[in-house]
Design an enzyme around this catalytic site. Structure first.
Site, PDB file in Angstrom:
ATOM      1  N   HIS A 188      54.674   5.181  14.088  1.00 52.44           N
ATOM      2  CA  HIS A 188      54.148   4.414  15.156  1.00 52.44           C
ATOM      3  C   HIS A 188      52.615   3.816  14.734  1.00 52.44           C
ATOM      4  CE1 HIS A 188      57.340   4.971  17.976  1.00 52.44           C
ATOM      5  NE2 HIS A 188      56.618   6.075  18.716  1.00 52.44           N
ATOM      6  N   TYR A 238      49.225  11.298  25.317  1.00 54.09           N
ATOM      7  CA  TYR A 238      50.729  10.971  24.901  1.00 54.09           C
ATOM      8  C   TYR A 238      50.602   9.772  24.011  1.00 54.09           C
ATOM      9  CZ  TYR A 238      53.038  14.404  27.926  1.00 54.09           C
ATOM     10  OH  TYR A 238      53.509  15.415  28.597  1.00 54.09           O
ATOM     11  N   GLU A 239      51.495   9.484  23.112  1.00 57.83           N
ATOM     12  CA  GLU A 239      51.295   8.274  22.238  1.00 57.83           C
ATOM     13  C   GLU A 239      51.470   7.107  22.839  1.00 57.83           C
ATOM     14  OE1 GLU A 239      54.161   9.716  19.531  1.00 57.83           O
ATOM     15  OE2 GLU A 239      55.886   8.555  20.321  1.00 57.83           O
ATOM     16  N   SER A 240      51.887   7.018  24.323  1.00 56.54           N
ATOM     17  CA  SER A 240      52.036   5.915  25.145  1.00 56.54           C
ATOM     18  C   SER A 240      50.583   5.316  25.270  1.00 56.54           C
ATOM     19  CB  SER A 240      52.752   5.966  26.405  1.00 56.54           C
ATOM     20  OG  SER A 240      52.274   7.323  27.022  1.00 56.54           O
ATOM     21  N   GLY A 241      49.680   6.149  25.328  1.00 53.05           N
ATOM     22  CA  GLY A 241      48.212   5.703  25.534  1.00 53.05           C
ATOM     23  C   GLY A 241      47.412   6.376  26.544  1.00 53.05           C
TER      24      GLY A 241
END
Lengths: 268, 243, 243, 268
Positions: free
Chosen positions: C104, D49-52
């Site tokens: 990612h 979370y990696e979604s920001g």
């Protein structure tokens, strides 16, 4: 209507901007010209300031590149790293509008230091700001400054922002992606680079200005274009819009051009 | 987690003589009150970092706090010259001031690299300018895929970042909006941070274009209403151009 | 300036056989309606780029539109496997699918480099993983200041970015909020772009955390209410996990 | 209260998180454990979370790392490039909570491909996602996965995310800034790296689980710590909170752990 040479300069600069263009705006004279264009013939002009405001639509002349009115009227506001990296650097912007303290025959700009050496200059100027990357990356660049033999020199004391470097091929060798200066607009007329030599030549004079006058205001042996034109004077509509714009800025205690006068003032 | 203290306590806790201090705020939200507190506490030998060292740094330089200035545009936007800065550079008065000079894009990328934990950033810039040869922290870097030569700038990792924000909550989460400049990067790039705020509130309701710095990346928060004067805080105070 | 057209017109104008197409949206705002239109128009030999090629790309792969997949996590978050993707990779069925696989962080940096007009980005990553040796576009780069060895990833410059947003105005300015993912970078990195929106409004009133893409960096805007289904559009539709 | 081995695993993982910590949360079992910790002993746990989404405070278990509830309850939401570059990469995050399909004796993680070769694997898994950089940059890492000889192997088929590489000194040689795996929590017990050899050794078993059982579930000759402890069973409060959390996620049509079951399921 009668007008000053500064008004003529601003109007001439404004006329070079077309509707729908994107313009990265330096502060001072460039900002005044860009805002005038948006208020006259180019209402869809997209103004971009290095403070991160994209599509600002100020009603009064901003005093700085970070005025609140720019943020409040912008289509979006981004961070300073983002405005340079995502917006300016990739060459998305049509035109960069820059002021200068010194410009040379190849359109290189000095806003750093005059005389002496870098460590102990005779006059210290504010420095680079956003100009080097604006000059490098915009598709084309317009430079706006008042003309004098000390501001128009054969070779700038310090290359803050690259125009055509040492002449033809310089920009390509340096990997600069934009096309470089398209014109220099002064209080006497318009200079444009000769496409073959990259040297700035006189292509336009204002009504009542003579070629010897411009040559006197230039620190190198200025060439004159065979197609030298007289720039049409400001229309009443242009002058009215400009004066209205300046008046709207008058709630600011000092005039909106103070920044640029101060910047060039040091060497006048 | 951020501690909420007085401005005097924050400056005393965060900044020591000889530190590298970045006071940021791009025309908007300039941390003037914190700058004055640094002068009041008589800090010395600071390396002052700031893209646009307008009046705030001119005062610090004039007060003899600075040893070195790292910057990209030294003027007071729109309203005047920096007399102490020019005296120091042109005449070595009151004391010589070492300078390290960049472009805005260079400084922004140097902060971004610091915030990202990288030793350098890649950009297009400096090539063909006189700046490249006068300034440390600028080098060439070659793309390993295309062979293109680009510019590398060294990361900025200040000891302390000082910023002014509109609001914090009681947990020390900080929120600012309007022109947000390079302040997030400055705080994230620095080992410590001081944030002065217009207001401390129970809850930070979401605002368009707001940057929120969570409490756990902030060092000290101090209430300083009007702390940007003569700069401004959008929604709280206006720019004082007479100053 | 963006043109507002029908979805069919937008896809026909923007995408051709053999193009590299990035359809982005991180769980939120996945441009499913646009994906279906690509299938309907029978596009072929596409290189599909997407960090998380969930159902949207499984359908495109199953429909035979794809020649190659560039990605960093191929699963349907929380709700199931990607059968067409697994069939293609494990059994070369229905056709072999070339893959280019990243992390990612690598993909995000590749988009960011593309958006910034740089040929590569610098990051910490990939070192010691098996991925580094299996994947093009990963190399070492040495810091010219510290000598530290870091990772370079090559820029992504897709032909077309396709995203779904909450709103556009009639001038084609696009606004989206909530989890905004990598969509800004995808659009700015790509030569062309298609944006489907839930709604076209007279004016985009400012929203917290909203990304606004000005009309002049957007290619085509098409109205597609519910166009993220079975993904969601915060404030407009919910995620359909039964799908 | 009676409980399942999955519940024991989740509770054990949750207990390792302390109040005020920052935790970069992978989806599936890690997310369940992190959310349980926030709902019990660590209300000030910062979930990233990696979604920001930074500081998300979901009331129900999120089904994915990009659920709307994460954005709506977060202290702030940033772009995906920013979450990796400004927040994860510089080592600001205390602990990374990761799932895995395979883990090896040096704590290396495989979530990419099992068997065959990379170009034609026997089983294709989802791939890297955010895990490699989480494993590299967080101050420490906790891995949560169910134990079997196929998931606990001497050497992973593919190193998606680096634990201790080939053993002592590997992380330093690779320039990885975080300290690496601190523990692996399974449905049978807890493995921790020997500080000298970096090899995972059994340091804790759940009530009723025997050492031979764990060794049977391990694909290498598992060493057992001299200080082997029995992990205390879930308290009633822990179990109640976990079940409430799962029930709150039941408006989701499939259970919130489906993601990770599917991920590890491929090799069970």
């Amino acid at each position: 209507m009668s007008y000053t040479s500064d008004e003529m300069m601003t109007v001439t600069a404004a006329r070079t901007l077309r509707n729908g263009m994107t313009c990265f705006v330096g502060i001072g004279l460039p900002s005044e010209a860009a805002n005038l264009a948006r208020r006259t013939h180019a209402p869809g002009l997209v103004l971009i300031y290095e403070s991160g405001t994209i599509g600002a639509k100020p009603s009064a002349l901003p005093l700085s590149i970070g005025d609140g009115i720019l943020a409040e009227t912008a289509d979006c506001v981004v961070s300073v790293p983002e405005i340079f990296n995502y917006w300016l650097q990739p060459g998305r912007i049509d035109v960069g509008f820059l002021g200068a303290a010194q410009v040379d025959r190849f359109g290189n700009i000095n806003t750093t230091a005059i005389g002496g050496d870098y460590g102990a200059p005779r006059v210290r100027l504010p420095g680079a700001g956003g100009a080097p990357e604006i000059a490098a990356a915009c598709r084309e660049v317009t430079i706006v400054l008042r003309q004098s033999p000390r501001s128009f020199v054969g070779r700038v004391d310090f290359v803050t922002s690259v125009g055509f470097g040492d002449g033809p091929g310089s920009r390509e060798r340096l990997g600069l992606t934009g096309h470089g200066p398209r014109r220099v607009i002064t209080d006497l007329g318009v200079l444009e680079p000769d496409p073959r030599t990259c040297e700035l030549v006189l292509t336009g004079v204002y009504p009542g200005v003579t070629v010897p006058q411009v040559r006197e205001g230039t620190g190198w042996d200025l060439r004159v274009s065979a197609g030298l034109a007289t720039v049409p004077p400001p229309t009443d509509a242009e002058l009215a819009a400009l004066r209205e714009l300046r008046a709207a800025g008058q709630h600011h205690p000092r005039s909106a051009t103070a920044g640029s006068s101060q910047m060039t003032g040091a060497i006048r | 987690m951020a501690e909420i203290v007085s401005l005097a306590e924050a400056v005393a806790a965060a900044i020591g003589d000889g530190d590298t201090v970045a006071m940021e705020g791009f025309t908007h939200l300039i941390p003037h009150a914190a700058g004055h507190e640094v002068i009041r506490q008589g800090l010395r030998d600071l390396t002052l970092v700031r893209m646009t060292p307008d009046i705030i740094y001119d005062q610090l330089i004039g007060a003899g706090c600075a040893r070195k200035l790292v910057f990209s545009w030294a003027g007071n936007p729109g309203v005047g010259s920096l007399h102490r800065f020019r005296d120091a550079v042109e005449h070595g008065w009151p004391v010589p001031l070492e300078i390290e000079e960049h472009s805005h894009a260079g400084m922004a990328n140097r902060y971004a690299a610091g915030a990202a934990g990288l030793p350098f950033a890649v950009m297009r810039g400096y090539r063909g300018t006189s700046l490249a040869s006068q300034t440390a922290g600028v080098a060439e870097v070659t793309c390993p895929f295309t062979g293109e030569v680009l510019t590398a700038v060294s990361a900025l990792r200040p000891d302390v970042a000082v910023i002014h924000a509109q609001r914090a909550d009681r947990a020390g989460n900080v929120q600012f909006w309007g022109i947000t400049g390079v302040q997030k990067e400055a705080v994230l790039a620095s080992a410590r941070s001081v944030v002065t705020v217009e207001e401390i509130v129970d809850e930070l309701d979401p605002r368009p274009n707001a940057v929120v710095l969570p409490s756990w990346v902030v060092g000290w928060v101090a209430l300083a209403p009007g702390g940007a004067h003569p700069s401004y805080a959008l929604g709280y105070s206006a720019r004082d151009n007479d100053f």
